[in-house]
Design a protein around this motif. Structure first.
Motif, PDB file in Angstrom:
ATOM      1  N   SER A 105       0.596  12.960  -2.214  1.00  0.00           N
ATOM      2  CA  SER A 105       1.515  12.089  -2.930  1.00  0.00           C
ATOM      3  C   SER A 105       2.246  11.149  -1.977  1.00  0.00           C
ATOM      4  O   SER A 105       2.321   9.932  -2.210  1.00  0.00           O
ATOM      5  CB  SER A 105       2.528  12.936  -3.710  1.00  0.00           C
ATOM      6  OG  SER A 105       3.478  12.118  -4.362  1.00  0.00           O
ATOM      7  N   VAL A 106       2.796  11.707  -0.882  1.00  0.00           N
ATOM      8  CA  VAL A 106       3.520  10.878   0.077  1.00  0.00           C
ATOM      9  C   VAL A 106       2.582   9.863   0.715  1.00  0.00           C
ATOM     10  O   VAL A 106       2.950   8.703   0.935  1.00  0.00           O
ATOM     11  CB  VAL A 106       4.201  11.749   1.150  1.00  0.00           C
ATOM     12  CG1 VAL A 106       4.869  10.880   2.218  1.00  0.00           C
ATOM     13  CG2 VAL A 106       5.232  12.678   0.515  1.00  0.00           C
ATOM     14  N   ASN A 107       1.347  10.287   0.985  1.00  0.00           N
ATOM     15  CA  ASN A 107       0.382   9.372   1.601  1.00  0.00           C
ATOM     16  C   ASN A 107       0.067   8.205   0.673  1.00  0.00           C
ATOM     17  O   ASN A 107      -0.089   7.062   1.123  1.00  0.00           O
ATOM     18  CB  ASN A 107      -0.895  10.127   1.966  1.00  0.00           C
ATOM     19  CG  ASN A 107      -1.700   9.405   3.014  1.00  0.00           C
ATOM     20  OD1 ASN A 107      -1.178   8.994   4.044  1.00  0.00           O
ATOM     21  ND2 ASN A 107      -2.990   9.235   2.760  1.00  0.00           N
ATOM     22  N   ARG A 108      -0.018   8.479  -0.620  1.00  0.00           N
ATOM     23  CA  ARG A 108      -0.243   7.400  -1.578  1.00  0.00           C
ATOM     24  C   ARG A 108       0.911   6.403  -1.531  1.00  0.00           C
ATOM     25  O   ARG A 108       0.710   5.183  -1.502  1.00  0.00           O
ATOM     26  CB  ARG A 108      -0.399   7.952  -2.997  1.00  0.00           C
ATOM     27  CG  ARG A 108      -0.600   6.842  -4.035  1.00  0.00           C
ATOM     28  CD  ARG A 108      -0.925   7.373  -5.411  1.00  0.00           C
ATOM     29  NE  ARG A 108       0.247   7.854  -6.141  1.00  0.00           N
ATOM     30  CZ  ARG A 108       0.433   7.667  -7.450  1.00  0.00           C
ATOM     31  NH1 ARG A 108      -0.464   6.994  -8.164  1.00  0.00           N
ATOM     32  NH2 ARG A 108       1.490   8.160  -8.048  1.00  0.00           N
ATOM     33  N   GLY A 109       2.135   6.925  -1.491  1.00  0.00           N
ATOM     34  CA  GLY A 109       3.291   6.044  -1.399  1.00  0.00           C
ATOM     35  C   GLY A 109       3.299   5.232  -0.118  1.00  0.00           C
ATOM     36  O   GLY A 109       3.634   4.036  -0.121  1.00  0.00           O
ATOM     37  N   CYS A 110       2.902   5.866   1.006  1.00  0.00           N
ATOM     38  CA  CYS A 110       2.837   5.148   2.288  1.00  0.00           C
ATOM     39  C   CYS A 110       1.832   4.006   2.220  1.00  0.00           C
ATOM     40  O   CYS A 110       2.074   2.905   2.737  1.00  0.00           O
ATOM     41  CB  CYS A 110       2.461   6.111   3.412  1.00  0.00           C
ATOM     42  SG  CYS A 110       3.763   7.254   3.912  1.00  0.00           S
ATOM     43  N   SER A 111       0.702   4.276   1.581  1.00  0.00           N
ATOM     44  CA  SER A 111      -0.336   3.249   1.464  1.00  0.00           C
ATOM     45  C   SER A 111       0.155   2.061   0.643  1.00  0.00           C
ATOM     46  O   SER A 111      -0.073   0.899   1.010  1.00  0.00           O
ATOM     47  CB  SER A 111      -1.589   3.860   0.818  1.00  0.00           C
ATOM     48  OG  SER A 111      -2.579   2.875   0.642  1.00  0.00           O
ATOM     49  N   VAL A 112       0.860   2.349  -0.436  1.00  0.00           N
ATOM     50  CA  VAL A 112       1.390   1.279  -1.279  1.00  0.00           C
ATOM     51  C   VAL A 112       2.440   0.479  -0.515  1.00  0.00           C
ATOM     52  O   VAL A 112       2.468  -0.758  -0.575  1.00  0.00           O
ATOM     53  CB  VAL A 112       1.970   1.860  -2.582  1.00  0.00           C
ATOM     54  CG1 VAL A 112       2.737   0.797  -3.354  1.00  0.00           C
ATOM     55  CG2 VAL A 112       0.855   2.444  -3.443  1.00  0.00           C
ATOM     56  N   ILE A 113       3.310   1.166   0.213  1.00  0.00           N
ATOM     57  CA  ILE A 113       4.330   0.478   1.002  1.00  0.00           C
ATOM     58  C   ILE A 113       3.694  -0.436   2.034  1.00  0.00           C
ATOM     59  O   ILE A 113       4.109  -1.596   2.210  1.00  0.00           O
ATOM     60  CB  ILE A 113       5.266   1.507   1.674  1.00  0.00           C
ATOM     61  CG1 ILE A 113       6.186   2.150   0.635  1.00  0.00           C
ATOM     62  CG2 ILE A 113       6.105   0.847   2.776  1.00  0.00           C
ATOM     63  CD1 ILE A 113       7.016   3.297   1.161  1.00  0.00           C
ATOM     64  N   SER A 114       2.680   0.048   2.724  1.00  0.00           N
ATOM     65  CA  SER A 114       2.023  -0.771   3.747  1.00  0.00           C
ATOM     66  C   SER A 114       1.307  -1.962   3.131  1.00  0.00           C
ATOM     67  O   SER A 114       1.324  -3.074   3.679  1.00  0.00           O
ATOM     68  CB  SER A 114       1.056   0.084   4.561  1.00  0.00           C
ATOM     69  OG  SER A 114       1.763   1.016   5.352  1.00  0.00           O
ATOM     70  N   THR A 115       0.681  -1.748   1.975  1.00  0.00           N
ATOM     71  CA  THR A 115       0.015  -2.847   1.276  1.00  0.00           C
ATOM     72  C   THR A 115       1.019  -3.939   0.912  1.00  0.00           C
ATOM     73  O   THR A 115       0.695  -5.133   0.930  1.00  0.00           O
ATOM     74  CB  THR A 115      -0.668  -2.331  -0.002  1.00  0.00           C
ATOM     75  OG1 THR A 115      -1.674  -1.374   0.374  1.00  0.00           O
ATOM     76  CG2 THR A 115      -1.337  -3.459  -0.766  1.00  0.00           C
TER      77      THR A 115
END
Length: 403
Positions: A105-115
């Motif tokens: 879940s946190v990794n998904r959020g990190c990916s969205v933030i970086s995008t």
């Protein structure tokens, strides 16, 4: 019979106590002897507990009666783009947990933030606290103590800072309750979390208060600090680092990557994190910030009990015309990159992943950077969970990951 067997037998016979074994053998043998004793008396098999990868002597400042190590799975999320006051760049964040689906879940959020171009983060306040409580005869003497503290701040600074080469006494606030006087000392402890530093320094300052006023010290900690307990004073005034991370995510990214809309995430946050938390009387107005904070604490050698204060966080979400704005503000994040558990081998490796092991240049910058990165990780977790709730994917995500 091995040395460990002999030591275990001596404890069993009452000739030695558990805490005395390091006086008769090296630290690893002492730990082995305790395991043998426990195995013989409980029928437990401690083979895995005893299969640790560091010299037991290194852990001496961190544990008593060591038998081995509790090994928690560690993963990593990221890289996530952080634009902070001290942290700047792409970071992998190590997280240690036993909760399945958390890192995903946190990794998904990190990916969205970086995008979306990354998150901004800033430490807005810094101060480790210790608050002794003194006894006086009544309000007249209490006023005398309050006035003395106000008029002799320089002497208190001198007494406190004489105990440390790094800590700086920033403030002393007085509180009176009947015949009790509390002094809340606030320190800049640089890259150390600083609890021990603040306690020792406050002890010297408290002695000066006793010498110069009618006050008698009752307890070096009077719970106005407040350490390892839910407390409104930490939510309002902060303790350790007060840090905020925020991000602006284009509407298209929200819809394509989080499979919902900014409006739906805003409503979920308002009704759950704000209204629901208020109705519950919560000090934390967030979805699960403590999840990421706890996992980061375990990975990087922080004091795990201080996750209590770390949960004092407020998540805000606003749906704007073409974007989603989201933030998490953590009032009391107590972290360090020197001292305590940060010196243990596993934890130093995790700090090396972040590039933040040891003291920073300037002093305090490494701990500031760690706070900023953890805040961005918590923001990522908030975004991902809120999106899962808004899109009604939470239960299916856990089911899919077999949790």
């Amino acid at each position: 019979m091995t040395d460990a067997d002999e030591l275990a037998e001596q404890v069993r016979a009452g000739d030695l106590r558990l805490h005395e074994l390091e006086d008769h053998a090296d630290h690893d043998t002492a730990a082995e002897a305790r395991r043998k004793l426990l195995e013989s008396e409980t029928d437990a098999d401690l083979g895995t507990v005893g299969d640790y990868a560091f010299d037991a002597e290194l852990a001496e400042p961190n544990i008593e009666n060591m038998v081995g190590a509790a090994q928690i799975p560690m993963g990593v999320v990221g890289p996530v783009v952080v634009s902070g006051g001290s942290a700047e760049g792409d970071y992998y964040l190590p997280l240690a947990t036993t909760e399945g689906a958390l890192l995903a879940s946190v990794n998904r959020g990190c990916s969205v933030i970086s995008t979306a171009g990354g998150a901004d983060a800033r430490v807005t306040k810094n101060g480790m606290t210790r608050a002794p409580v003194f006894r006086v005869q009544g309000i007249v003497e209490a006023e005398e103590v309050v006035n003395w503290v106000r008029d002799h701040r320089d002497e208190l600074v001198e007494a406190a800072e004489a105990t440390t080469n790094h800590g700086k006494l920033e403030d002393v606030t007085t509180y009176v309750v009947g015949d009790s006087v509390f002094l809340r000392f606030v320190y800049d402890t640089k890259d150390a979390m600083g609890m021990n530093m603040a306690t020792i320094a406050t002890g010297e300052a408290a002695s000066l208060v006793e010498e110069e006023t009618p006050a008698s010290l009752v307890a070096l900690s009077g719970n106005l600090c407040t350490d390892k307990k839910p407390a409104a004073i930490n939510a309002v005034e902060g303790r350790g680092r007060s840090v905020t991370a925020d991000v602006r995510i284009p509407r298209e990214t929200v819809e394509n990557r989080l499979h919902t809309t900014p409006e739906a995430i805003e409503e979920a946050n308002t009704r759950k994190n704000l209204v629901g938390s208020a109705k519950a009387g919560s000090l934390g107005f967030n979805a699960h910030a403590a999840n990421t904070i706890a996992a980061a604490f375990l990975a990087t050698g922080q004091d795990a009990a201080q996750v209590v204060e770390g949960s004092n966080a407020i998540t805000t979400v606003e749906a704007r015309d073409e974007e989603l704005y989201a933030s998490v503000s953590i009032a009391s994040l107590e972290v360090g990159t020197v001292g305590g558990g940060t010196k243990l081998p596993t934890q130093t490796e995790a700090l090396d992943v972040l590039g933040l092991r040891g003291g920073g240049d300037p002093p305090g910058s490494n701990a500031d950077a760690l706070a900023e990165i953890i805040a961005v990780g918590a923001l990522a977790g908030e975004l991902s969970l809120l999106a899962a709730l808004a899109s009604r994917h939470l239960s299916s995500a856990h089911e899919e990951l077999g949790r």
